[in-house]
Write an enzyme that holds these catalytic residues in place. Sequence first.
Site, short mmCIF file in Angstrom:
data_model
loop_
_atom_site.label_atom_id
_atom_site.label_comp_id
_atom_site.label_asym_id
_atom_site.label_seq_id
_atom_site.Cartn_x
_atom_site.Cartn_y
_atom_site.Cartn_z
N CYS A 299 44.29 59.93 47.72
CA CYS A 299 44.80 61.13 47.08
C CYS A 299 45.01 62.30 46.93
O CYS A 299 45.84 63.12 46.97
CB CYS A 299 43.74 60.77 45.45
SG CYS A 299 44.29 59.41 44.67
N CYS B 77 39.01 60.75 46.51
CA CYS B 77 39.21 59.79 47.64
C CYS B 77 40.69 60.59 48.97
O CYS B 77 41.48 61.58 48.37
CB CYS B 77 39.87 58.66 47.14
SG CYS B 77 41.18 57.53 46.83
N ASP C 33 26.10 34.86 47.09
CA ASP C 33 26.88 33.93 45.97
C ASP C 33 25.96 32.95 46.47
O ASP C 33 25.75 32.56 47.65
CB ASP C 33 27.56 34.18 45.33
CG ASP C 33 28.97 33.20 46.40
OD1 ASP C 33 28.78 32.80 47.11
OD2 ASP C 33 29.93 33.34 45.87
N SER C 34 26.28 31.71 45.74
CA SER C 34 25.01 30.05 46.05
C SER C 34 26.35 29.62 46.65
O SER C 34 25.80 28.17 46.87
CB SER C 34 25.06 29.75 45.25
OG SER C 34 25.61 28.56 43.79
N CYS D 261 41.28 62.84 41.40
CA CYS D 261 40.81 61.72 42.74
C CYS D 261 40.09 62.56 43.50
O CYS D 261 40.85 63.20 44.35
CB CYS D 261 41.61 60.58 42.48
SG CYS D 261 39.69 59.33 43.61
N HIS E 217 41.29 53.24 46.91
CA HIS E 217 41.66 54.68 46.21
C HIS E 217 40.98 53.57 44.43
O HIS E 217 39.57 53.92 44.27
CB HIS E 217 42.67 54.86 45.57
CG HIS E 217 42.68 55.06 44.53
ND1 HIS E 217 41.96 55.89 43.90
CD2 HIS E 217 42.98 54.25 42.85
CE1 HIS E 217 42.38 56.54 42.65
NE2 HIS E 217 42.79 55.62 41.87
N ASP F 52 30.40 42.66 40.67
CA ASP F 52 30.78 42.35 41.53
C ASP F 52 32.30 41.59 40.77
O ASP F 52 33.04 40.90 40.11
CB ASP F 52 30.43 41.65 41.99
CG ASP F 52 31.04 40.03 42.18
OD1 ASP F 52 31.77 39.16 42.76
OD2 ASP F 52 29.81 39.06 41.03
N PHE G 199 30.35 28.22 42.26
CA PHE G 199 31.65 28.82 41.47
C PHE G 199 32.88 28.13 42.63
O PHE G 199 34.34 27.51 42.11
CB PHE G 199 31.91 30.02 41.17
CG PHE G 199 32.95 30.42 40.27
CD1 PHE G 199 32.71 29.93 39.29
CD2 PHE G 199 33.89 31.05 41.12
CE1 PHE G 199 34.10 30.37 38.65
CE2 PHE G 199 35.11 31.81 41.11
CZ PHE G 199 35.19 31.60 39.47
#
Length: 375
Positions: A309, A306, A92-93, A304, A335, A266, A96
């Site tokens: 889990c 992952c 990002d620049s 799930c 997860h 994002d 923000f």
Amino acid sequence: MTRFSFSLTATDGAARTGVISTPRGDIRTPAFMPVGTAATVKAMMPDSVRATGADILLGNTYHLMLRPGAERIARLGGLHKFMNWDRPILTDSGGFQVMSLAELRKLTEKGVTFRSHIDGSKHELTPERSMEIQKLLGSDIVMCFDECPALPADDKRVAESMRLSMRWAQRSRDAFGDRPGHALFGIMQGGVTEHLRAESAEALTVIGFDGYAVGGLAVGEGQEAMFGVLDYAPAMLPTDKPRYLMGVGKPDDIVGAVKRGIDMMDCVLPSRSGRTGQAWTRRGQVNIKNARHADDPRPLDEDCSCPTCQGYSRAYLHHVFRAQEMISGMLLTWHNLHYYQEIMQGMRDAIAQGRFADWEVDFHRQREMGDIEKL
């Protein structure tokens, strides 16, 4: 060398699926980018982030310029080498974060001067300096330097801010120059006002960018207002370029954004939630702090795949969170990131097969069921 390119493979209503090609690998869209603010996705190893299905990470110009410094990262071989991530990175620049974190900031036509929130040191960020920092970092997708007013704000303030951002977009484009294999994205502003969004989109399209972001949302306006803007804003941008919604969001925000034509997102939410004991599952949120999990031998989500889990019970996750063990944030973050990437893959498949509407109904139906019954 592979140049930066974007190809759409299927659309279903406004929802789109495709591939962004970069020299460092392909990014399947719609894409969710985990946030690696300070050159790390907190509590995760880069290999683990990749294992969740992430094709690209986000790095943060403001944080990295303050610590350890962009020049230092460049001397050490660039951000990819520095953090041991060989796939695409979007930076990002810094605009923000200057607005939200920096102290004693002063905004002029030239740019922003501010004091670091870390040590109070004085810095200046301009479109030219932001492009220089992002070049030093070596990111694959560079964002224009813009100003983002917090909402709610009146139309006059939003219009002035948007027009300043459009002048900065031209300066960012000029300073970026010709960098084959690297992309520069413009950022549409205009708050929640349709004619200002249209003016911004036109200005950006005239300048010409490799992709376009919808900025200035997820800054306090609420989901209804955000979706209201997304009902028209993506269609104002070129069809043949990626569209990126910055800083979003919760699972239902992401699904609603993709439904309205967004390709990239994002958010810090899956990793931040993981560190505070919150898990996102297909049946909604689980707060692992709650006593109800203390004796529960079941996983967070029985469907799930992952590692969390597959290998650990709710009881264990409750225990390590209570004991403030480091593994707690690691397991819950893994997860959450896995679940987010599972949503993205589900949407990509559904769009390709022309059944996005059915997929979306099923997604909301499962979430409305709420967590599994207490034992």
